[in-house]
Design a protein around this motif. Structure first.
Motif, short mmCIF file in Angstrom:
data_model
loop_
_atom_site.label_atom_id
_atom_site.label_comp_id
_atom_site.label_asym_id
_atom_site.label_seq_id
_atom_site.Cartn_x
_atom_site.Cartn_y
_atom_site.Cartn_z
N ALA A 34 17.49 4.45 15.86
CA ALA A 34 18.62 3.71 15.29
C ALA A 34 18.22 2.85 14.09
CB ALA A 34 19.28 2.85 16.36
N GLU A 35 16.96 2.43 14.04
CA GLU A 35 16.52 1.59 12.92
C GLU A 35 16.75 2.28 11.57
OE1 GLU A 35 12.62 -0.94 11.47
OE2 GLU A 35 12.29 0.97 12.50
N LEU A 36 16.60 3.58 11.53
CA LEU A 36 16.81 4.33 10.28
C LEU A 36 18.18 4.05 9.69
CD1 LEU A 36 15.33 7.84 11.17
CD2 LEU A 36 14.41 6.19 9.53
N PHE A 37 19.15 3.82 10.54
CA PHE A 37 20.53 3.68 10.10
C PHE A 37 20.89 2.23 9.79
CE2 PHE A 37 19.88 7.66 12.02
CZ PHE A 37 20.56 8.54 11.18
N SER A 38 19.89 1.36 9.86
CA SER A 38 20.09 -0.02 9.41
C SER A 38 19.57 -0.20 7.99
CB SER A 38 19.37 -1.00 10.34
OG SER A 38 17.96 -0.83 10.23
N PHE A 39 18.83 0.78 7.47
CA PHE A 39 18.28 0.69 6.12
C PHE A 39 19.41 0.82 5.09
CE2 PHE A 39 14.14 2.67 7.86
CZ PHE A 39 13.72 1.43 8.33
N LYS A 40 19.31 0.01 4.05
CA LYS A 40 20.33 -0.03 3.00
C LYS A 40 19.72 0.25 1.64
CE LYS A 40 23.39 -1.81 5.91
NZ LYS A 40 24.16 -0.89 6.66
N ASN A 41 20.57 0.67 0.70
CA ASN A 41 20.14 0.85 -0.68
C ASN A 41 20.38 -0.46 -1.44
OD1 ASN A 41 22.87 0.77 -1.47
ND2 ASN A 41 23.01 2.96 -1.81
N PRO A 42 20.02 -0.53 -2.72
CA PRO A 42 20.22 -1.78 -3.46
C PRO A 42 21.67 -2.27 -3.53
CG PRO A 42 18.67 -0.38 -4.63
CD PRO A 42 19.24 0.44 -3.51
N GLU A 59 0.82 -1.21 0.00
CA GLU A 59 0.00 0.00 0.00
C GLU A 59 0.86 1.26 0.00
OE1 GLU A 59 -3.23 2.09 2.88
OE2 GLU A 59 -3.42 -0.07 2.63
N ILE A 60 1.97 1.24 0.74
CA ILE A 60 2.87 2.39 0.83
C ILE A 60 3.68 2.56 -0.45
CG2 ILE A 60 4.90 3.30 2.05
CD1 ILE A 60 3.79 1.93 4.59
N ASN A 61 4.17 1.46 -1.00
CA ASN A 61 5.07 1.50 -2.15
C ASN A 61 4.67 0.43 -3.17
OD1 ASN A 61 7.26 1.79 -3.89
ND2 ASN A 61 8.78 1.02 -2.44
N PRO A 62 3.53 0.62 -3.83
CA PRO A 62 3.01 -0.43 -4.72
C PRO A 62 3.90 -0.73 -5.93
CG PRO A 62 1.72 1.58 -4.95
CD PRO A 62 2.66 1.78 -3.80
N MET A 63 4.73 0.22 -6.35
CA MET A 63 5.59 0.00 -7.52
C MET A 63 6.93 -0.63 -7.14
SD MET A 63 3.59 0.98 -9.85
CE MET A 63 4.62 1.00 -11.29
N GLY A 64 7.19 -0.77 -5.84
CA GLY A 64 8.44 -1.40 -5.40
C GLY A 64 9.68 -0.57 -5.62
N TYR A 65 9.56 0.73 -5.59
CA TYR A 65 10.72 1.60 -5.76
C TYR A 65 11.66 1.46 -4.56
CZ TYR A 65 7.93 3.94 -9.35
OH TYR A 65 7.17 4.21 -10.46
N THR A 66 12.93 1.71 -4.79
CA THR A 66 13.90 1.69 -3.70
C THR A 66 14.63 3.03 -3.65
OG1 THR A 66 15.56 0.68 -5.15
CG2 THR A 66 14.28 -0.81 -3.75
N LEU A 67 15.15 3.32 -2.49
CA LEU A 67 15.93 4.54 -2.29
C LEU A 67 17.41 4.27 -2.49
CD1 LEU A 67 14.12 5.89 0.88
CD2 LEU A 67 14.34 7.13 -1.27
N ASP A 68 18.10 5.25 -3.05
CA ASP A 68 19.55 5.16 -3.16
C ASP A 68 20.21 5.88 -1.99
OD1 ASP A 68 21.99 4.49 -4.65
OD2 ASP A 68 22.22 6.67 -4.76
N ALA A 69 19.61 7.00 -1.57
CA ALA A 69 20.20 7.77 -0.48
C ALA A 69 19.14 8.69 0.14
CB ALA A 69 21.36 8.63 -0.99
N VAL A 70 19.36 9.02 1.40
CA VAL A 70 18.57 10.02 2.11
C VAL A 70 19.58 10.99 2.71
CG1 VAL A 70 16.94 10.49 3.97
CG2 VAL A 70 16.74 8.36 2.64
#
Length: 182
Positions: A111-119, A60-71
């Motif tokens: 801290a969870e934010l800093f466990s997220f990774k890009n592809p 529902e949040i990301n139906p197209m399955g896009y990923t982030l490279d950086a924030v």
């Protein structure tokens, strides 16, 4: 919070989180707001990292399955010379320190934010400072001005670009080679 979808920027206006002129210290009331923002980011961004895209609760949040490279947590300053420096170097350093303050506070409380990774498996979050070089529209001043609106933090979301297929790459390569023949 103001969002600019075309640029991928989430702006924290001066009435949400700001800094005193010449300071990178964050007042306690802003730390509480930042904690709330961090919780919201944690719940949303997990659906934009490779391991979360396949999660059914993220459809529902990301139906197209896009990923982030950086924030990027981006710091800014007004155009008032900091420490008497008229070159802008100290404002640039101050803006980077402001971004680092937000980065550190988010890391401490979410801290969870800093466990997220890009592809590529790299950490999503980083920071940058722009000094006085990117004033808000309507807030560019020719003379040094202590404009609170420009002493801000922005969060920039950079989407990962899809990889080219071998066929797309070959087609692009042929076009470039054709241009080089001139």
């Amino acid at each position: 919070i103001q969002i600019e979808p075309s640029t991928g920027v989430l702006r924290l206006p001066e009435d949400a989180i700001t800094f005193e002129s010449g300071s990178a210290n964050l007042r306690e009331k802003y730390k509480k707001r930042l904690f709330t923002l961090g919780r919201a980011l944690s719940s949303e961004l997990k659906c934009y990292e490779p391991s979360g895209v396949a999660n059914s609760s993220c459809l529902e949040i990301n139906p197209m399955g896009y990923t982030l490279d950086a924030v990027f947590i981006e710091g800014h300053t007004d155009n008032k010379p900091f420490g008497g420096d008229t070159t802008g170097r100290l404002n640039l350093a101050l803006s980077t320190e402001r971004a680092n303050t937000i980065y550190s506070e988010l890391k401490k409380t979410n801290a969870e934010l800093f466990s997220f990774k890009n592809p590529k498996g790299q950490q999503l979050f980083s920071l940058s400072g722009y000094g006085e070089e990117r004033p808000l529209e309507g807030h560019k001043h020719e003379v040094p001005t202590s404009d609170e609106a420009n002493r801000r933090i922005e969060i920039r979301f950079v989407m990962a670009t899809p990889e080219l297929s071998e066929q797309e790459f070959d087609s692009l390569k042929k076009k470039i080679e054709a241009v080089n023949e001139f």
